[in-house]
Design a protein around this motif. Structure first.
Motif, PDB file in Angstrom:
ATOM      1  N   ASP A 125       0.665  -1.350 -18.478  1.00 59.42           N
ATOM      2  CA  ASP A 125      -0.588  -0.600 -18.618  1.00 59.42           C
ATOM      3  C   ASP A 125      -0.310   0.804 -19.144  1.00 59.42           C
ATOM      4  O   ASP A 125      -0.993   1.313 -20.022  1.00 59.42           O
ATOM      5  N   ARG A 126       0.739   1.404 -18.582  1.00 59.47           N
ATOM      6  CA  ARG A 126       1.086   2.770 -18.986  1.00 59.47           C
ATOM      7  C   ARG A 126       1.526   2.796 -20.449  1.00 59.47           C
ATOM      8  O   ARG A 126       1.140   3.684 -21.212  1.00 59.47           O
ATOM      9  N   ALA A 127       2.352   1.803 -20.832  1.00 59.97           N
ATOM     10  CA  ALA A 127       2.827   1.745 -22.222  1.00 59.97           C
ATOM     11  C   ALA A 127       1.658   1.574 -23.181  1.00 59.97           C
ATOM     12  O   ALA A 127       1.620   2.198 -24.249  1.00 59.97           O
ATOM     13  N   PHE A 150       6.876 -10.065 -22.207  1.00 60.63           N
ATOM     14  CA  PHE A 150       5.434  -9.956 -22.408  1.00 60.63           C
ATOM     15  C   PHE A 150       4.766 -10.131 -21.045  1.00 60.63           C
ATOM     16  O   PHE A 150       4.799 -11.221 -20.483  1.00 60.63           O
ATOM     17  N   ALA A 151       4.191  -9.058 -20.529  1.00 59.85           N
ATOM     18  CA  ALA A 151       3.533  -9.141 -19.215  1.00 59.85           C
ATOM     19  C   ALA A 151       2.093  -9.611 -19.423  1.00 59.85           C
ATOM     20  O   ALA A 151       1.154  -8.832 -19.312  1.00 59.85           O
ATOM     21  N   GLY A 152       1.941 -10.868 -19.716  1.00 57.96           N
ATOM     22  CA  GLY A 152       0.601 -11.386 -20.017  1.00 57.96           C
ATOM     23  C   GLY A 152      -0.082 -11.952 -18.782  1.00 57.96           C
ATOM     24  O   GLY A 152       0.132 -11.490 -17.668  1.00 57.96           O
ATOM     25  N   GLU A 153      -0.862 -12.981 -19.003  1.00 59.90           N
ATOM     26  CA  GLU A 153      -1.574 -13.638 -17.904  1.00 59.90           C
ATOM     27  C   GLU A 153      -0.724 -14.787 -17.361  1.00 59.90           C
ATOM     28  O   GLU A 153       0.391 -15.032 -17.836  1.00 59.90           O
ATOM     29  N   LEU A 154      -1.255 -15.482 -16.393  1.00 63.84           N
ATOM     30  CA  LEU A 154      -0.514 -16.630 -15.854  1.00 63.84           C
ATOM     31  C   LEU A 154      -1.438 -17.839 -15.719  1.00 63.84           C
ATOM     32  O   LEU A 154      -1.737 -18.290 -14.606  1.00 63.84           O
ATOM     33  N   TYR A 155      -1.903 -18.307 -16.849  1.00 63.47           N
ATOM     34  CA  TYR A 155      -2.704 -19.535 -16.830  1.00 63.47           C
ATOM     35  C   TYR A 155      -1.771 -20.701 -16.534  1.00 63.47           C
ATOM     36  O   TYR A 155      -0.560 -20.625 -16.764  1.00 63.47           O
ATOM     37  N   SER A 156      -2.362 -21.765 -16.053  1.00 63.84           N
ATOM     38  CA  SER A 156      -1.596 -22.989 -15.879  1.00 63.84           C
ATOM     39  C   SER A 156      -1.147 -23.464 -17.270  1.00 63.84           C
ATOM     40  O   SER A 156      -1.831 -23.238 -18.255  1.00 63.84           O
ATOM     41  N   SER A 203       5.348  -9.022 -11.607  1.00 62.68           N
ATOM     42  CA  SER A 203       5.494  -7.921 -10.661  1.00 62.68           C
ATOM     43  C   SER A 203       4.408  -6.886 -10.931  1.00 62.68           C
ATOM     44  O   SER A 203       4.063  -6.604 -12.078  1.00 62.68           O
ATOM     45  N   LEU A 204       3.913  -6.311  -9.856  1.00 61.30           N
ATOM     46  CA  LEU A 204       2.881  -5.283  -9.985  1.00 61.30           C
ATOM     47  C   LEU A 204       3.437  -4.075 -10.729  1.00 61.30           C
ATOM     48  O   LEU A 204       2.745  -3.429 -11.515  1.00 61.30           O
ATOM     49  N   LEU A 205       4.720  -3.809 -10.499  1.00 62.83           N
ATOM     50  CA  LEU A 205       5.346  -2.652 -11.142  1.00 62.83           C
ATOM     51  C   LEU A 205       5.403  -2.821 -12.659  1.00 62.83           C
ATOM     52  O   LEU A 205       5.096  -1.902 -13.411  1.00 62.83           O
ATOM     53  N   THR A 206       5.815  -4.022 -13.103  1.00 64.75           N
ATOM     54  CA  THR A 206       5.905  -4.232 -14.550  1.00 64.75           C
ATOM     55  C   THR A 206       4.515  -4.244 -15.180  1.00 64.75           C
ATOM     56  O   THR A 206       4.339  -3.806 -16.305  1.00 64.75           O
ATOM     57  N   ASP A 207       3.532  -4.741 -14.432  1.00 65.42           N
ATOM     58  CA  ASP A 207       2.164  -4.711 -14.944  1.00 65.42           C
ATOM     59  C   ASP A 207       1.691  -3.272 -15.118  1.00 65.42           C
ATOM     60  O   ASP A 207       1.070  -2.922 -16.118  1.00 65.42           O
ATOM     61  N   PHE A 216       0.835  -1.201   0.000  1.00 68.76           N
ATOM     62  CA  PHE A 216       0.000   0.000   0.000  1.00 68.76           C
ATOM     63  C   PHE A 216       0.870   1.251   0.000  1.00 68.76           C
ATOM     64  O   PHE A 216       0.633   2.201  -0.755  1.00 68.76           O
ATOM     65  N   TYR A 217       1.921   1.218   0.829  1.00 67.47           N
ATOM     66  CA  TYR A 217       2.818   2.357   0.918  1.00 67.47           C
ATOM     67  C   TYR A 217       3.510   2.592  -0.426  1.00 67.47           C
ATOM     68  O   TYR A 217       3.632   3.726  -0.902  1.00 67.47           O
ATOM     69  N   LYS A 218       3.974   1.499  -1.071  1.00 68.43           N
ATOM     70  CA  LYS A 218       4.654   1.615  -2.366  1.00 68.43           C
ATOM     71  C   LYS A 218       3.721   2.222  -3.402  1.00 68.43           C
ATOM     72  O   LYS A 218       4.102   3.091  -4.183  1.00 68.43           O
ATOM     73  N   THR A 219       2.472   1.723  -3.427  1.00 65.44           N
ATOM     74  CA  THR A 219       1.497   2.225  -4.397  1.00 65.44           C
ATOM     75  C   THR A 219       1.257   3.710  -4.186  1.00 65.44           C
ATOM     76  O   THR A 219       1.216   4.487  -5.144  1.00 65.44           O
TER      77      THR A 219
END
Lengths: 429, 42
Positions: A384-386, A315-321, A376-380, A29-32
């Motif tokens: 999003d920003r890109a 590629f920051a995609g999804e993480l399906y099995s 990572s939340l940061l790369t996600d 929370f603090y980082k965000t």
């Protein structure tokens, strides 16, 4: 044991699991909050227009299991799973815990480099274990393409057109897996150095005598002659210079360090689709192989050949099995999941290595790329920003973040790897 | 987790020094492999 149990004074301590989770939540929370504050200070405005929009999540088609899965916050679950597995296991529970894991998932504990498995503080560390030297001998044949990891070969073959066949006939394109084929930034950003005159294009009807001195010419020549063997041997033509002969000898000898990289400074992929790498005279073809790593397998991966990594695409995609079941039922699974695409060259031309993440094994580590952060939340947020910025410019979002590798030697043009070198691995969560 | 390799290699029947019979696979679908084991040969 009875005596120890009876006579040892038992003193109970509360295990602060809840406290730990709360602390992690607070840190997050603090980082965000700090990130948002920095953004407002940097950009000078607040509100919806400054906030990156979420990339639209792809809802894959498939059976109900796939549809249910697509509604879950898989990346958040994966990160939580990672944090959970980083919790320290009580010392005396480690041996029974790891032995139970080994029994369920078929881990051969005799191969583990640490004779005392209690040194692994948690499952995450045990999962990323190393092996004893010599338990994975490399195939002695220098012309062998090695398996990069322990696992099961799910699919392999030759790529026809632009399509890679997935299990049970489902296909996805190389463009979707690797990203569009674009020239290396180093070659597109600057005027290329003149190519050694002894490197001859080998296409029929091309004399190959001129000195290449402009980007346009380079692309044209590159479009004709792009495979390393062609450049090295000059096709059926004789060698013109002692240097070329030396390079060819080096490349022919896989034990020679830097043999591949020595000539790659003059190579580029060009703006052709991937399938165009297949030479017009059918000298080379594109092949693919898919190796699946089960939960109990050794999860570090190694270089399958001598090659030079030029670029990395994340590629920051999804993480399906990526279980064989889901690979059968979810078309283009590898093009949906988070993955790191390493692009480069080997003796025979183009070479790529793509570790694909999964829900339980979301983090991909590359030893020679300390800046890479996966799952990572940061790369996600950065992705999003890109995507947002690309939309503002009216351009399609490429879907990946790219980095190029530099080397101490100018001619190397990338990170050189020898067969069997450890490249990185998959980590829990 | 999964690793996908995509690479260029001599096609079967390529007339190139060193390529000989082209690239040939040394594994079967579904086969278990160990790190360092050959997937195929040029």
């Amino acid at each position: 044991l009875r005596g120890a149990l009876k006579d040892t004074k038992v003193k109970w301590y509360p295990i602060p699991v809840g406290l730990g989770i709360g602390f992690l939540g607070l840190v997050q929370f603090y980082k965000t909050q700090s990130r948002e504050k920095e953004r407002i200070e940097r950009e000078g405005f607040e509100g919806e227009e400054g906030r990156p929009k979420k990339r639209p999540r792809i809802r894959p088609e498939g059976p109900w299991q796939v549809r249910v899965m697509s509604t879950l916050p898989l990346k958040a679950m994966s990160r939580l799973w990672g944090k959970f597995n980083e919790l320290t296991i009580p010392y005396y529970l480690r041996v029974p815990g790891f032995k139970l894991y080994a029994y369920i998932f078929g881990v051969n504990l005799d191969e583990v480099s640490e004779p005392d498995i209690r040194v692994y503080p948690n499952l995450s560390a045990f999962f990323y274990r190393t092996l004893k030297p010599g338990v994975r001998p490399l195939d002695p044949n220098p012309n062998a393409l090695l398996s990069p990891a322990d696992g099961r070969v799910l699919q392999f073959g030759k790529i026809e057109g632009n399509d890679i066949e997935q299990v049970k006939g489902m296909t996805y394109t190389i463009d979707a897996l690797l990203g569009k084929n674009t020239p290396t930034p180093s070659l597109s950003d600057k005027q290329p150095e003149p190519v050694n005159q002894s490197y001859k294009p080998t296409a029929p009807g091309h004399s190959g005598e001129e000195l290449v001195s402009s980007e346009e010419e380079f692309a044209r020549v590159n479009g004709i002659s792009y495979t390393l063997p062609n450049l090295l041997s000059g096709g059926d033509e004789s060698h013109d210079s002692p240097k070329q002969q030396k390079l060819e000898d080096q490349a022919a000898d896989p034990s020679s360090p830097g043999a591949v990289s020595e000539v790659r400074a003059d190579l580029a992929l060009g703006e052709k689709p991937w399938y165009a790498l297949i030479s017009p005279d059918n000298r080379t073809a594109l092949y693919y192989a898919v190796v699946y790593l089960a939960p109990g397998d050794y999860h570090r991966f190694h270089s399958p050949a001598n090659w030079v990594v030029e670029r990395r695409r994340h590629f920051a995609g999804e993480l399906y099995s990526v279980s064989p079941y889901l690979q059968r039922t979810l078309p283009g699974l590898f093009t949906l999941n988070e993955r790191v695409v390493l692009l480069g060259r080997w003796r025979w031309g183009f070479f790529s290595f793509v570790p694909v993440g999964a829900t339980n094994v979301g983090s991909i580590a590359i030893n020679f790329d300390k800046e890479l952060r996966t799952n990572s939340l940061l790369t996600d947020t950065a992705a999003d920003r890109a995507a947002d910025e690309a939309a503002a410019r009216g351009e399609p979002y490429a879907g990946f973040a790219e980095a190029t590798y530099t080397a101490a030697s100018a001619v190397l043009g990338g990170h050189a790897l020898r067969r069997g070198d450890e490249m990185g691995g998959f980590k829990l969560g | 987790s999964t690793i996908v390799l995509v690479f260029e290699a001599p096609a079967a029947g390529a007339n190139h020094p060193g390529a000989k019979g082209g690239f040939s696979w040394a594994v079967e679908k579904g086969q278990k492999v160990k790190m360092g084991q050959a997937l195929g040969y040029v």
